[in-house]
Write a protein that holds these residues in place. Structure first.
Motif, PDB file in Angstrom:
ATOM      1  N   ARG A  61      28.997   8.504  14.150  1.00  0.00           N
ATOM      2  CA  ARG A  61      28.168   9.431  14.917  1.00  0.00           C
ATOM      3  C   ARG A  61      26.839   8.802  15.314  1.00  0.00           C
ATOM      4  N   TYR A 107      34.233  17.269  20.038  1.00  0.00           N
ATOM      5  CA  TYR A 107      32.866  17.323  20.561  1.00  0.00           C
ATOM      6  C   TYR A 107      32.387  15.923  20.913  1.00  0.00           C
ATOM      7  N   SER A 110      26.709  15.606  19.169  1.00  0.00           N
ATOM      8  CA  SER A 110      26.239  16.581  18.188  1.00  0.00           C
ATOM      9  C   SER A 110      25.127  17.431  18.797  1.00  0.00           C
ATOM     10  N   SER A 112      23.767  21.900  19.375  1.00  0.00           N
ATOM     11  CA  SER A 112      24.024  23.329  19.201  1.00  0.00           C
ATOM     12  C   SER A 112      24.625  23.897  20.486  1.00  0.00           C
ATOM     13  N   THR A 144      21.750  18.757  23.079  1.00  0.00           N
ATOM     14  CA  THR A 144      21.703  17.569  22.234  1.00  0.00           C
ATOM     15  C   THR A 144      20.275  17.073  22.087  1.00  0.00           C
ATOM     16  N   SER A 172      26.250  25.060  15.304  1.00  0.00           N
ATOM     17  CA  SER A 172      25.839  23.656  15.224  1.00  0.00           C
ATOM     18  C   SER A 172      27.111  22.827  15.129  1.00  0.00           C
ATOM     19  N   VAL A 173      27.259  21.837  16.007  1.00  0.00           N
ATOM     20  CA  VAL A 173      28.492  21.056  16.046  1.00  0.00           C
ATOM     21  C   VAL A 173      28.180  19.578  15.866  1.00  0.00           C
ATOM     22  N   HIS A 174      29.182  18.845  15.442  1.00  0.00           N
ATOM     23  CA  HIS A 174      29.007  17.423  15.144  1.00  0.00           C
ATOM     24  C   HIS A 174      29.977  16.587  15.966  1.00  0.00           C
ATOM     25  N   GLN A 175      29.471  15.500  16.475  1.00  0.00           N
ATOM     26  CA  GLN A 175      30.235  14.577  17.310  1.00  0.00           C
ATOM     27  C   GLN A 175      31.559  14.214  16.641  1.00  0.00           C
ATOM     28  N   GLU A 177      34.075  16.197  15.917  1.00  0.00           N
ATOM     29  CA  GLU A 177      34.778  17.304  15.271  1.00  0.00           C
ATOM     30  C   GLU A 177      35.702  18.015  16.269  1.00  0.00           C
TER      31      GLU A 177
END
Length: 221
Positions: A61, A107, A110, A112, A144, A172-175, A177
């Motif tokens: 990430r 995603y 990363s 929101s 981002t 909130s998301v993560h690269q 996922e």
């Protein structure tokens, strides 16, 4: 490993294939026809299993790069007007997925979720110029840290009849996922700031959560 969105289809397909093989064994007298039907049934099961595969990928990430959201081939790199959210010019990268590609959406960065909307629509072939605005699709915007707002759009193709989108506003998301799934042939468009440096070429094959498709301008100064 298989994606959860395919569990029901895989179970139903497995039952039907077993039934077809057993039925052919007992009710088909011609040996060549019996073997042919059984082989076709097994090949169909293998294709379904391949379509819903969900390979685990170790993601490196970074806030400085945009990773490919899906596996496939880059079919569009151009500056366009994005009318739904930005209502202005953005740099678009489109990736086409054939039925043999992994269809998990991941995603690309990363951040929101600021926007997530489903649009019913047509089922034009995914590479059609109007597919981005007329086909069934979902639009998601991620805020981002370094690129600001980026938008990606899952687009159904001629064979795709269902888009699954997990992104909810405020998440909130993560690269890298899991962000969703598109069932059977489709495309993903991603819209980036105009000063973003694209690091892929047309017709290049990319791997979701692995291939860097764009980066910050300062990294190439």
């Amino acid at each position: 490993m298989f994606h959860k969105e395919g569990q029901k289809i895989i179970i139903i397909t497995f039952i039907l294939v077993v039934a077809a093989i057993v039925s052919a064994e007992y009710f088909v007298t011609l040996n060549w026809l019996k073997i042919g039907l059984q082989v076709v049934a097994l090949v169909f099961l293998i294709l379904i299993l391949q379509f819903f595969r969900n390979p685990k990928r170790k993601v490196k990430r970074t806030f400085d790069d945009i990773l490919a959201p899906v596996d496939g081939k880059v079919v569009v790199i151009e500056e366009v007007e994005e009318p739904e959210y930005f209502k202005g010019k953005r740099k678009q990268i489109s990736i086409f997925m054939s039925p043999v590609n992994v269809h998990v959406t991941r995603y690309a960065a990363s951040g929101s979720i600021k926007y997530s909307k489903y649009h019913p629509g047509k089922y034009l072939v995914a590479w059609h110029p109007k597919a981005s605005t007329e086909n069934e699709r979902t639009t998601v915007v991620i805020n981002t840290p370094k690129f600001g707002d980026i938008l990606y759009r899952q687009i159904a193709g001629a064979l795709a009849k269902r888009i699954v989108n997990y992104a909810k506003v405020g998440d909130s998301v993560h690269q890298g996922e899991d962000a969703g799934f598109i069932k059977f042939g489709s495309r993903v468009d991603i819209f980036l700031p105009l000063d973003t440096v694209v690091t892929v070429k047309l017709n290049q094959k990319v791997i979701g959560a692995k291939t860097c498709i764009a980066t910050l301008p300062s990294q190439n100064d």
